[in-house]
Design a protein around this motif. Structure first.
Motif, PDB file in Angstrom:
ATOM      1  N   ASN A  10     -32.814 -10.352 -14.435  1.00 16.85           N
ATOM      2  CA  ASN A  10     -31.687 -11.145 -15.211  1.00 16.85           C
ATOM      3  C   ASN A  10     -30.304 -10.404 -15.097  1.00 16.85           C
ATOM      4  OD1 ASN A  10     -31.710 -13.849 -16.285  1.00 16.85           O
ATOM      5  ND2 ASN A  10     -31.630 -13.129 -18.240  1.00 16.85           N
ATOM      6  N   HIS A  11     -29.817  -9.767 -14.183  1.00 17.55           N
ATOM      7  CA  HIS A  11     -28.596  -9.250 -14.102  1.00 17.55           C
ATOM      8  C   HIS A  11     -27.687 -10.104 -13.860  1.00 17.55           C
ATOM      9  CE1 HIS A  11     -31.451  -5.866 -13.338  1.00 17.55           C
ATOM     10  NE2 HIS A  11     -30.484  -5.324 -14.012  1.00 17.55           N
ATOM     11  N   ALA A  12     -27.847 -11.364 -13.516  1.00 20.69           N
ATOM     12  CA  ALA A  12     -27.195 -12.359 -13.367  1.00 20.69           C
ATOM     13  C   ALA A  12     -26.657 -13.135 -14.671  1.00 20.69           C
ATOM     14  CB  ALA A  12     -27.286 -13.738 -12.236  1.00 20.69           C
ATOM     15  N   ALA A  13     -27.467 -12.708 -15.705  1.00 25.17           N
ATOM     16  CA  ALA A  13     -27.203 -13.440 -17.002  1.00 25.17           C
ATOM     17  C   ALA A  13     -26.552 -12.131 -17.989  1.00 25.17           C
ATOM     18  CB  ALA A  13     -28.519 -13.796 -17.616  1.00 25.17           C
ATOM     19  N   VAL A  14     -27.441 -11.302 -18.263  1.00 28.96           N
ATOM     20  CA  VAL A  14     -26.976  -9.952 -19.235  1.00 28.96           C
ATOM     21  C   VAL A  14     -27.689  -8.903 -18.820  1.00 28.96           C
ATOM     22  CG1 VAL A  14     -26.860  -8.999 -21.503  1.00 28.96           C
ATOM     23  CG2 VAL A  14     -26.286 -11.634 -21.039  1.00 28.96           C
ATOM     24  N   GLY A  15     -26.986  -7.953 -18.108  1.00 27.09           N
ATOM     25  CA  GLY A  15     -27.904  -6.772 -17.633  1.00 27.09           C
ATOM     26  C   GLY A  15     -28.044  -5.815 -18.796  1.00 27.09           C
TER      27      GLY A  15
ATOM     28  N   GLU B  77     -19.627 -25.370 -10.694  1.00 33.12           N
ATOM     29  CA  GLU B  77     -19.173 -24.046 -10.951  1.00 33.12           C
ATOM     30  C   GLU B  77     -19.660 -23.837 -12.337  1.00 33.12           C
ATOM     31  OE1 GLU B  77     -17.451 -21.473 -10.444  1.00 33.12           O
ATOM     32  OE2 GLU B  77     -17.246 -21.844  -8.202  1.00 33.12           O
ATOM     33  N   PHE B  78     -19.744 -22.567 -12.710  1.00 34.12           N
ATOM     34  CA  PHE B  78     -20.049 -22.081 -14.300  1.00 34.12           C
ATOM     35  C   PHE B  78     -18.999 -22.994 -15.164  1.00 34.12           C
ATOM     36  CE2 PHE B  78     -20.275 -19.374 -17.901  1.00 34.12           C
ATOM     37  CZ  PHE B  78     -21.783 -19.267 -18.070  1.00 34.12           C
ATOM     38  N   PRO B  79     -19.363 -23.248 -16.292  1.00 32.88           N
ATOM     39  CA  PRO B  79     -18.447 -24.112 -17.254  1.00 32.88           C
ATOM     40  C   PRO B  79     -17.035 -23.273 -17.267  1.00 32.88           C
ATOM     41  CG  PRO B  79     -20.769 -24.233 -18.162  1.00 32.88           C
ATOM     42  CD  PRO B  79     -20.800 -23.200 -17.004  1.00 32.88           C
ATOM     43  N   SER B  80     -17.172 -21.922 -17.423  1.00 35.63           N
ATOM     44  CA  SER B  80     -15.768 -21.403 -17.513  1.00 35.63           C
ATOM     45  C   SER B  80     -14.889 -21.785 -16.635  1.00 35.63           C
ATOM     46  CB  SER B  80     -16.145 -19.688 -17.840  1.00 35.63           C
ATOM     47  OG  SER B  80     -16.874 -19.528 -18.814  1.00 35.63           O
TER      48      SER B  80
ATOM     49  N   ALA C 285     -17.221 -16.070  -6.504  1.00 40.73           N
ATOM     50  CA  ALA C 285     -17.529 -15.492  -5.288  1.00 40.73           C
ATOM     51  C   ALA C 285     -18.827 -15.382  -5.046  1.00 40.73           C
ATOM     52  CB  ALA C 285     -17.193 -13.677  -5.584  1.00 40.73           C
ATOM     53  N   VAL C 286     -19.993 -15.605  -5.870  1.00 41.00           N
ATOM     54  CA  VAL C 286     -21.265 -16.118  -5.905  1.00 41.00           C
ATOM     55  C   VAL C 286     -21.627 -16.948  -6.635  1.00 41.00           C
ATOM     56  CG1 VAL C 286     -23.618 -15.232  -5.943  1.00 41.00           C
ATOM     57  CG2 VAL C 286     -21.709 -13.471  -5.128  1.00 41.00           C
ATOM     58  N   GLN C 287     -22.123 -18.200  -6.247  1.00 41.58           N
ATOM     59  CA  GLN C 287     -22.311 -19.408  -7.171  1.00 41.58           C
ATOM     60  C   GLN C 287     -23.637 -18.834  -8.206  1.00 41.58           C
ATOM     61  OE1 GLN C 287     -20.779 -22.644  -7.551  1.00 41.58           O
ATOM     62  NE2 GLN C 287     -19.395 -21.305  -6.361  1.00 41.58           N
ATOM     63  N   PHE C 288     -23.407 -19.075  -9.344  1.00 42.91           N
ATOM     64  CA  PHE C 288     -24.410 -18.643 -10.444  1.00 42.91           C
ATOM     65  C   PHE C 288     -25.858 -19.174 -10.200  1.00 42.91           C
ATOM     66  CE2 PHE C 288     -23.483 -22.503 -12.516  1.00 42.91           C
ATOM     67  CZ  PHE C 288     -24.460 -22.680 -13.614  1.00 42.91           C
TER      68      PHE C 288
ATOM     69  N   ARG D 250     -32.095 -21.819 -13.550  1.00 42.57           N
ATOM     70  CA  ARG D 250     -30.942 -22.091 -13.078  1.00 42.57           C
ATOM     71  C   ARG D 250     -30.854 -23.002 -11.656  1.00 42.57           C
ATOM     72  NH1 ARG D 250     -29.937 -19.985 -17.475  1.00 42.57           N
ATOM     73  NH2 ARG D 250     -28.559 -18.643 -17.989  1.00 42.57           N
ATOM     74  N   GLY D 251     -29.943 -24.066 -11.722  1.00 41.56           N
ATOM     75  CA  GLY D 251     -30.091 -24.770 -10.477  1.00 41.56           C
ATOM     76  C   GLY D 251     -31.348 -25.454 -10.032  1.00 41.56           C
ATOM     77  N   GLY D 252     -32.205 -25.782 -10.920  1.00 42.30           N
ATOM     78  CA  GLY D 252     -33.125 -26.500 -10.810  1.00 42.30           C
ATOM     79  C   GLY D 252     -34.560 -25.686 -10.323  1.00 42.30           C
ATOM     80  N   GLY D 253     -34.421 -24.508 -10.663  1.00 38.53           N
ATOM     81  CA  GLY D 253     -35.312 -23.554 -10.326  1.00 38.53           C
ATOM     82  C   GLY D 253     -35.470 -22.303 -11.207  1.00 38.53           C
ATOM     83  N   ILE D 254     -36.039 -21.347 -10.854  1.00 40.22           N
ATOM     84  CA  ILE D 254     -35.925 -20.057 -11.497  1.00 40.22           C
ATOM     85  C   ILE D 254     -35.374 -19.027 -10.815  1.00 40.22           C
ATOM     86  CG2 ILE D 254     -37.653 -18.045 -12.174  1.00 40.22           C
ATOM     87  CD1 ILE D 254     -39.769 -20.188 -12.738  1.00 40.22           C
ATOM     88  N   ARG D 255     -34.144 -18.303 -11.469  1.00 39.00           N
ATOM     89  CA  ARG D 255     -33.269 -17.300 -10.782  1.00 39.00           C
ATOM     90  C   ARG D 255     -33.875 -15.972 -11.032  1.00 39.00           C
ATOM     91  NH1 ARG D 255     -27.589 -17.336 -13.232  1.00 39.00           N
ATOM     92  NH2 ARG D 255     -28.583 -15.936 -14.691  1.00 39.00           N
ATOM     93  N   PHE D 256     -34.290 -15.206 -10.156  1.00 41.23           N
ATOM     94  CA  PHE D 256     -34.297 -13.695 -10.049  1.00 41.23           C
ATOM     95  C   PHE D 256     -32.999 -12.931  -9.763  1.00 41.23           C
ATOM     96  CE2 PHE D 256     -39.053 -13.672  -9.315  1.00 41.23           C
ATOM     97  CZ  PHE D 256     -39.450 -14.076 -10.572  1.00 41.23           C
TER      98      PHE D 256
END
Length: 372
Positions: A14-19, A101-104, A149-152, A341-347
């Protein structure tokens, strides 16, 4: 098991969330707290040395030309707001951003558009040609393109080296939300001709929330109308008797008040680990882990939602048989940290995760995916 990451009760995907913090970062925070308890601010001069050293590490991570090109801000949202509400807009101009995009990186432009009479154009990004889609949405009234740079959600990695120069040839500013890039991949702000780069430290940079890196191309710094003011942003910030009130020429002009010294000590420790490992080596290690998960998930019949030819550290997928929600709960119960995320599970694996841990996560997915 990597010595800097001794946790055994979780598989951190889950490093794309909080590492998680490396051990050295926890030790740096503990040492700083102990020093404050015992000595107060007696060694404040050393804290300033750590601040300067951390700025140099941030320079290396962003690829800036000078440590003074890097500012410390609270988070990505604050940096985006500095840009959105500081640029000298003209009514009728437009800003182009990707859809989803991420809300921010959406809200800030919508709010600026409302205040300054701008148009925000949100563009669907086809996986085969996302840069072309953004460029096609630009016209003579386009002032800025802002994208991750990379879509979340999808994990789509943008070709920044193609996008930045193409925008500059059109006279369009280029803003990069690099929060899903920095710490996972090398970055070179001048090479991609980025005008603005920002990234909070709590994801792939493996540092705490509440501190972020912010880069503004030096030629543009004075174009940003400052909205906040304080002693730390002054050219001679140590001379409290001076009435000159001259703002610093470097990126410190975006740091109005007292720095987040605790966060800076933590960030220094985390960045030191990443740079000791080498960002090229980290990218290769993450790619190895991504490919391992990709092959395993495909063999289990999962639908891969991240474009394989355009991936960074994120891998988003849908399970073969059960719902995303059910599998997500099973993964959490099994100690596999991930996200929906994105309609699936994000690793999102980092460099230090052993392959055996990835196989344990795949075994959880296999329990009800029809795989072996």
């Amino acid at each position: 098991m990597h010595p800097e990451f001794p946790h055994q009760d979780i598989i951190h995907l889950n490093h794309a969330a909080v590492g998680p913090w490396p051990l050295r970062t926890a030790e740096a925070v503990t040492a700083f707290a102990q020093e404050n308890t015992v000595s107060g601010s007696r060694h404040y001069g050393h804290w300033l040395e750590v601040e300067a050293a951390t700025r140099a590490l941030g320079q290396a991570v962003i690829g800036a030309q000078d440590p003074g090109d890097v500012a410390f801000v609270k988070n990505t949202s604050e940096a985006l707001s500095i840009v959105a509400f500081g640029l000298p807009w003209s009514a009728g101009q437009n800003i182009v951003i990707p859809h989803g995009e991420f809300p921010s990186n959406r809200l800030v432009w919508l709010m600026a558009a409302e205040r300054f009479g701008l148009e925000v154009r949100e563009v669907e990004l086809p996986f085969d040609a996302p840069e072309a889609a953004l460029l096609a949405a630009c016209d003579q009234r386009t002032a800025l393109v802002s994208c991750s740079a990379v879509q979340f959600a999808s994990g789509l990695r943008m070709d920044l080296q193609r996008l930045g120069p193409a925008l500059h040839r059109r006279g369009v500013l280029f803003c990069v939300d690099a929060i899903q890039h920095l710490g996972a991949l090398p970055f070179d702000a001048p090479a991609v001709e980025a005008d603005f780069v920002m990234a909070d430290a709590h994801k792939w940079l493996l540092a705490p929330e509440g501190i972020a890196l912010f880069y503004v191309r030096p030629e543009l710094r004075e174009r940003i109308l400052l909205q906040e003011f304080g002693w730390h942003m002054l050219a001679d910030s140590g001379d409290y008797r001076s009435y000159a009130l001259t703002v610093a020429e470097d990126a410190r002009r975006f740091e109005p008040g007292s720095p987040n010294t605790l966060g800076i000590h933590a960030l220094h420790a985390s960045l030191s680990l990443l740079l000791e490992m080498g960002l090229d080596q980290i990218e290769a290690a993450i790619d190895e882990r991504w490919q391992h998960l990709y092959s395993g998930l495909r063999s289990l019949g999962c639908a891969i939602l991240t474009p394989p030819a355009r991936h960074a550290g994120i891998l988003t997928f849908r399970p073969a048989r059960e719902t995303t929600e059910i599998l997500f709960r099973r993964l959490q119960d099994a100690g596999v940290l991930c996200a929906q995320r994105g309609g699936g599970i994000r690793f999102s694996p980092h460099f230090y995760l052993p392959i055996e841990a990835l196989d344990q996560a795949l075994a959880v997915v296999a329990d009800d995916s029809g795989g072996g």
